[in-house]
Design a protein around this motif. Structure first.
Motif: not given
Ligand SMILES: [Zn+2]
Length: 428
Positions: A96, A107-108, A141-142, A207, A375
């Protein structure tokens, strides 16, 4: 120093081989770090915001330049397809581009760019995959937009219903329909699960670890052996309120003491069910919460996780028994209620073994770690074989501007992903 220079400082250029290029990856991480950048070095790209959309557009442009055919589904998920030698179930990798407010640069983002770097490497070396390969960007996603979770991949799999969407309201009070219209889609399109049109054999996600295990063992990458599903157990200890000065110690029913004993005894319970189980009390409410008052009741929530549903549920059971025995011992009442229960996802043993082979060949000792957080791979993995590769996180920091993974570790994760995908497609 800008992110690009920081990443390249000390980069081991010997990692540039098999078509994978550290500079290209660094420049892309750098480009995306500018979208939604704040003054403290953090980035804010909330799901379905103009910033998230902008980031998707930039990556879509790179996908097109790499020769991928780009499509978008009704949930705003983006797919870049590299045509394979033959028809047949496709393989997919991605992650993401949305972040939490003031999140980090890896992150992502790393998972999306790693998946794209694999396609770039294949293009550069003239490798045509046996079946088609898709690079995926999943929306929100978060779950920061609606304070819910993993919206894009849930929509992709058809897990969301009108009833659920009716409850979605963002921080500005906008309904789901307002948000999705502004984004350029509609509820009807959103509810068409794009996964049914794709015949998929495999999904992989790179990730950052968001933990310190790899740093502790000095390994650049790790193999995820399962994604833990949380269970939230609400426990209430009800005692008897009284005056702190006038109630003798021997005649109290103090729920704070019961809660204290309970919390400290929880620590030893997870290891009784498995090596990967964890339990945490991070939230307690004391009523009435007065300095000179023996409390009437204490409410607390135990967050219980494991990668195995059976052992996770065993732990829930042990913790309930503990609440009961502590209440009995202290002569007061305990009540509990399991209000959230998400299915954990164990990663298939044969996929873990394939990853271990790949990692070994790259000269790294395989390290198996559970993922404590959810995830996109967890959502897809419910119905499609899925694997996850973790890249080492500095001090385990994530959801924070200080999030850091060295370029060496990012590139190593791309090598692992590329070899895994080749192995899965060729050995099929
Ligand atoms: Zn993530």
């Amino acid at each position: 120093m800008v992110l690009y220079d920081k990443l390249l400082a000390g980069y081991n250029t010997q990692l540039d081989h098999s078509g994978i290029n550290g500079k290209r990856l660094a420049s892309r991480l750098h480009e995306l770090s500018k979208i939604g950048a704040g003054e403290n070095g953090g980035v804010t790209r909330i799901g379905y915001s103009p910033e998230e959309k902008h980031a998707k557009e930039i990556v879509s442009k790179w996908m097109t330049e790499a020769g991928l055919e780009v499509t978008t589904d009704g949930a705003g998920n983006v797919f870049g397809r590299l045509k394979g030698k033959s028809e047949g179930p496709i393989v997919m990798s991605g992650s993401h581009l949305d972040t939490v407010p003031s999140g980090g640069n890896f992150d992502g983002v790393l998972g999306v760019l790693a998946a794209l770097e694999v396609a770039e490497a294949w293009k550069e070396t003239g490798y045509i995959p046996p079946v088609s390969y898709e690079v995926a960007i999943f929306s929100d996603e978060e779950g920061s937009r609606f304070n819910a979770g993993i919206t894009g991949s849930d929509a992709f799999m058809g897990n969301l219903s009108n009833e659920v969407l009716d409850t979605y309201i963002d921080a500005e009070g906008k309904s789901f329909d307002e948000v999705i219209h502004e984004y350029g889609s509609s509820r009807e399109e959103f509810l068409q699960p794009a996964s049914v049109e794709k015949d998929m054999q495999f999904f992989a996600e790179v990730h950052i670890e968001q933990g310190e295990v790899l740093e502790k063992f000095d390994r650049p990458v790790g193999i995820v052996n399962g994604i833990a599903g949380p269970a939230w157990l609400e426990v209430t200890f009800e005692g008897k309120a009284g005056h702190a000065g006038n109630t003798p110690m021997g005649s109290r029913k103090d729920p704070v003491i019961a809660a204290g004993i309970f919390v400290s005894e929880i620590e030893s319970l997870p290891s009784k069910v498995s090596e990967t189980a964890v339990a945490t009390v991070g939230k307690l409410n004391v009523h009435p919460n007065g300095v000179n008052v023996i409390a009437q009741k204490v409410e607390l929530i135990v967050d219980i996780r494991d990668i195995n549903e059976r052992t996770r549920d065993q732990l829930v059971e042990l913790i309930c028994q503990k609440a009961e025995s502590v209440a009995e011992q202290r002569g007061l009442q305990a009540k509990w209620n399991l209000n959230t229960k998400i299915k954990p996802l164990p990663i298939k043993r044969d996929l873990q073994e394939r990853l271990a082979d790949v990692v070994n060949k790259l000269g790294i000792t395989p390290t198996f770690i559970p993922s404590g957080a959810g995830h996109d791979a967890m959502i897809l993995g419910e119905r499609i074989p899925a694997a996850m590769i973790f890249a080492r996180s500095k001090e385990g920091i994530s959801h924070n501007p200080k999030e850091w993974t060295s370029l060496d570790d990012c590139v190593m994760a791309v090598h692992v992903l590329k070899q895994l995908l080749e192995k899965v497609m060729e050995e099929k």
